[in-house]
Design a protein around this motif. Structure first.
Motif, PDB file in Angstrom:
ATOM      1  N   VAL A   1     -23.810 -17.176  50.740  1.00  0.00           N
ATOM      2  CA  VAL A   1     -24.631 -17.411  49.566  1.00  0.00           C
ATOM      3  C   VAL A   1     -24.035 -18.573  48.780  1.00  0.00           C
ATOM      4  O   VAL A   1     -22.809 -18.708  48.671  1.00  0.00           O
ATOM      5  CB  VAL A   1     -24.725 -16.134  48.698  1.00  0.00           C
ATOM      6  CG1 VAL A   1     -23.369 -15.752  48.122  1.00  0.00           C
ATOM      7  CG2 VAL A   1     -25.759 -16.289  47.598  1.00  0.00           C
ATOM      8  N   ARG A   2     -24.896 -19.433  48.288  1.00  0.00           N
ATOM      9  CA  ARG A   2     -24.433 -20.517  47.424  1.00  0.00           C
ATOM     10  C   ARG A   2     -24.218 -19.974  46.018  1.00  0.00           C
ATOM     11  O   ARG A   2     -24.980 -19.127  45.550  1.00  0.00           O
ATOM     12  CB  ARG A   2     -25.468 -21.637  47.377  1.00  0.00           C
ATOM     13  CG  ARG A   2     -25.594 -22.425  48.672  1.00  0.00           C
ATOM     14  CD  ARG A   2     -26.789 -23.341  48.603  1.00  0.00           C
ATOM     15  NE  ARG A   2     -26.824 -24.302  49.687  1.00  0.00           N
ATOM     16  CZ  ARG A   2     -27.872 -25.065  49.972  1.00  0.00           C
ATOM     17  NH1 ARG A   2     -28.985 -24.957  49.243  1.00  0.00           N
ATOM     18  NH2 ARG A   2     -27.835 -25.923  50.957  1.00  0.00           N
ATOM     19  N   LEU A   3     -23.212 -20.492  45.354  1.00  0.00           N
ATOM     20  CA  LEU A   3     -22.909 -20.069  43.988  1.00  0.00           C
ATOM     21  C   LEU A   3     -23.102 -21.256  43.054  1.00  0.00           C
ATOM     22  O   LEU A   3     -22.507 -22.323  43.251  1.00  0.00           O
ATOM     23  CB  LEU A   3     -21.480 -19.547  43.907  1.00  0.00           C
ATOM     24  CG  LEU A   3     -21.046 -18.944  42.570  1.00  0.00           C
ATOM     25  CD1 LEU A   3     -21.981 -17.825  42.143  1.00  0.00           C
ATOM     26  CD2 LEU A   3     -19.607 -18.444  42.669  1.00  0.00           C
TER      27      LEU A   3
ATOM     28  N   LEU B   1     -19.912 -10.085  36.224  1.00  0.00           N
ATOM     29  CA  LEU B   1     -18.894 -11.033  35.777  1.00  0.00           C
ATOM     30  C   LEU B   1     -17.638 -10.344  35.257  1.00  0.00           C
ATOM     31  O   LEU B   1     -16.756 -10.990  34.711  1.00  0.00           O
ATOM     32  CB  LEU B   1     -19.467 -11.941  34.682  1.00  0.00           C
ATOM     33  CG  LEU B   1     -20.544 -12.930  35.128  1.00  0.00           C
ATOM     34  CD1 LEU B   1     -21.007 -13.784  33.961  1.00  0.00           C
ATOM     35  CD2 LEU B   1     -20.022 -13.827  36.249  1.00  0.00           C
ATOM     36  N   GLU B   2     -17.531  -9.034  35.451  1.00  0.00           N
ATOM     37  CA  GLU B   2     -16.360  -8.317  34.954  1.00  0.00           C
ATOM     38  C   GLU B   2     -15.138  -8.522  35.849  1.00  0.00           C
ATOM     39  O   GLU B   2     -14.005  -8.405  35.391  1.00  0.00           O
ATOM     40  CB  GLU B   2     -16.678  -6.828  34.820  1.00  0.00           C
ATOM     41  CG  GLU B   2     -17.670  -6.541  33.687  1.00  0.00           C
ATOM     42  CD  GLU B   2     -18.037  -5.071  33.590  1.00  0.00           C
ATOM     43  OE1 GLU B   2     -17.582  -4.282  34.462  1.00  0.00           O
ATOM     44  OE2 GLU B   2     -18.765  -4.713  32.648  1.00  0.00           O
ATOM     45  N   SER B   3     -15.351  -8.815  37.139  1.00  0.00           N
ATOM     46  CA  SER B   3     -14.239  -9.050  38.056  1.00  0.00           C
ATOM     47  C   SER B   3     -14.767  -9.727  39.309  1.00  0.00           C
ATOM     48  O   SER B   3     -15.979  -9.722  39.579  1.00  0.00           O
ATOM     49  CB  SER B   3     -13.553  -7.729  38.437  1.00  0.00           C
ATOM     50  OG  SER B   3     -14.415  -6.942  39.252  1.00  0.00           O
ATOM     51  N   VAL B   4     -13.859 -10.276  40.099  1.00  0.00           N
ATOM     52  CA  VAL B   4     -14.267 -10.884  41.374  1.00  0.00           C
ATOM     53  C   VAL B   4     -14.873  -9.820  42.283  1.00  0.00           C
ATOM     54  O   VAL B   4     -15.905 -10.045  42.923  1.00  0.00           O
ATOM     55  CB  VAL B   4     -13.065 -11.568  42.053  1.00  0.00           C
ATOM     56  CG1 VAL B   4     -13.466 -12.074  43.450  1.00  0.00           C
ATOM     57  CG2 VAL B   4     -12.553 -12.726  41.204  1.00  0.00           C
TER      58      VAL B   4
ATOM     59  N   ALA C   1     -15.797 -18.204  40.562  1.00  0.00           N
ATOM     60  CA  ALA C   1     -16.269 -19.461  41.134  1.00  0.00           C
ATOM     61  C   ALA C   1     -15.386 -19.935  42.279  1.00  0.00           C
ATOM     62  O   ALA C   1     -15.881 -20.462  43.287  1.00  0.00           O
ATOM     63  CB  ALA C   1     -16.340 -20.533  40.047  1.00  0.00           C
ATOM     64  N   THR C   2     -14.091 -19.746  42.160  1.00  0.00           N
ATOM     65  CA  THR C   2     -13.174 -20.297  43.154  1.00  0.00           C
ATOM     66  C   THR C   2     -12.852 -19.332  44.286  1.00  0.00           C
ATOM     67  O   THR C   2     -12.526 -19.765  45.398  1.00  0.00           O
ATOM     68  CB  THR C   2     -11.858 -20.734  42.485  1.00  0.00           C
ATOM     69  OG1 THR C   2     -11.298 -19.627  41.759  1.00  0.00           O
ATOM     70  CG2 THR C   2     -12.108 -21.890  41.522  1.00  0.00           C
ATOM     71  N   GLU C   3     -12.941 -18.011  44.028  1.00  0.00           N
ATOM     72  CA  GLU C   3     -12.514 -17.041  45.042  1.00  0.00           C
ATOM     73  C   GLU C   3     -13.664 -16.313  45.732  1.00  0.00           C
ATOM     74  O   GLU C   3     -13.540 -15.926  46.901  1.00  0.00           O
ATOM     75  CB  GLU C   3     -11.570 -16.010  44.406  1.00  0.00           C
ATOM     76  CG  GLU C   3     -10.267 -16.617  43.903  1.00  0.00           C
ATOM     77  CD  GLU C   3      -9.323 -15.564  43.327  1.00  0.00           C
ATOM     78  OE1 GLU C   3      -9.580 -14.359  43.545  1.00  0.00           O
ATOM     79  OE2 GLU C   3      -8.329 -15.953  42.684  1.00  0.00           O
TER      80      GLU C   3
END
Length: 300
Positions: free
Chosen positions: A3-5, A249-252, A292-294
């Motif tokens: 999936v694209r973010l 958005l609370e955690s990865v 975003a990064t992980e």
């Protein structure tokens, strides 16, 4: 599958007081695209700063080099196809072909009456949208267009040299009803949903997920009717309007779970609101950047 973010950056900050830095940071974090709302003002932000979408995207185009840019979404509420086409061709040129036009029928918000008009009914919005999108398609692909329609006209509207992206920049059509889905199938390179708004207050995440599956199914049927493969369209989920609200958005881990379930439902791109303190889109900036990064690697 993966999936694209992407992210959506609301135009609430002066460019030289943090606004520009946000777009550059979005590129540094590796987001696929950064979008902005194309409104004159919006809901709880009405009494605060709010800048224009296309000038903001033009500035973002000069401040970045890889990030795709776009509106999420533009509507006929205060746009005309002829002038919009000219601005989009210019933006596509300045960005080096990195623009996607998110486009929808619009709603009853502040944009609907800011020019002094009476707010259109849902049917009137659908009628205008049904004329707006095909005309804009022509304006972005033909050198000169004449059209005399019920709602919009163009008389030898010149749009040379056209878009950098050929045959034109991509459309991502926001739609859930049959007429909008037909437009997405015929003219879209992508499709946008926020889920089922009827479920936002009282629904469950499971009900929302099933509603999105059903929407993807109806999009597939609309594509089949015009001889297109639904797999050719990006399926974009703008988050923040499902019963999950801000929990992804609370955690990865929470986001990976959310994204994985929507990937299974057919979504190919997930758009997160860039955090804005003291708003409906408040979130921990450090967690947001970690997602975003992980998260993308975990979703491959």
């Amino acid at each position: 599958m993966s999936v694209r973010l992407s992210t959506v950056i609301l135009p609430v900050d002066r460019w030289h007081e943090g606004g520009g830095a946000t777009w550059r940071r979005a590129e540094d974090l590796g987001f696929h695209a950064a979008y902005t709302y194309d409104h004159l003002s919006w809901r709880t932000f009405r009494d605060g700063p709010w800048f224009g979408a296309l000038p903001t995207l033009t500035a973002a185009a000069t401040a970045t080099s890889r990030l795709r840019l776009g509106t999420l979404v533009t509507s006929p509420n205060f746009r005309h196809p002829v002038t919009l086409a000219k601005e989009l061709i210019s933006l596509d040129d300045i960005s080096g072909g990195r623009v996607t036009l998110g486009i929808g029928a619009g709603g009853n918000g502040f944009d609907a009456t800011a020019l002094g008009q009476v707010a259109w009914t849902p049917r009137e919005r659908a009628d205008r949208f049904g004329e707006f999108v095909p005309l804009l398609d022509r304006l972005l692909t033909e050198g000169a267009v004449t059209h005399r329609g019920t709602h919009y006209s163009a008389v030898e509207a010149r749009n040379l040299p056209g878009c950098v992206q050929r045959p034109r920049l991509p459309f991502a059509v926001a739609a859930t009803g049959p007429r909008g889905l037909a437009l997405a199938a015929r003219h879209g390179q992508g499709w946008v949903t926020t889920g089922d708004p009827k479920l936002f207050e009282e629904g469950t995440p499971e009900q929302s997920l099933q509603a999105i599956r059903n929407q993807v199914g109806r999009l597939g049927a609309a594509c089949a009717e015009v001889g297109r493969d639904v797999a050719d369209l990006d399926k974009v989920l703008l988050t923040g309007f499902t019963p999950d609200r801000g929990r992804p958005l609370e955690s990865v881990d929470a986001f990976v779970d959310f994204a994985g379930r929507h990937l299974e439902a057919g979504i190919t791109e997930i758009v997160l609101h860039w955090p804005i303190a003291d708003s409906d889109f408040a979130a921990d900036q450090a967690v947001f950047e970690k997602i975003a990064t992980e998260a993308p690697a975990q979703l491959r």
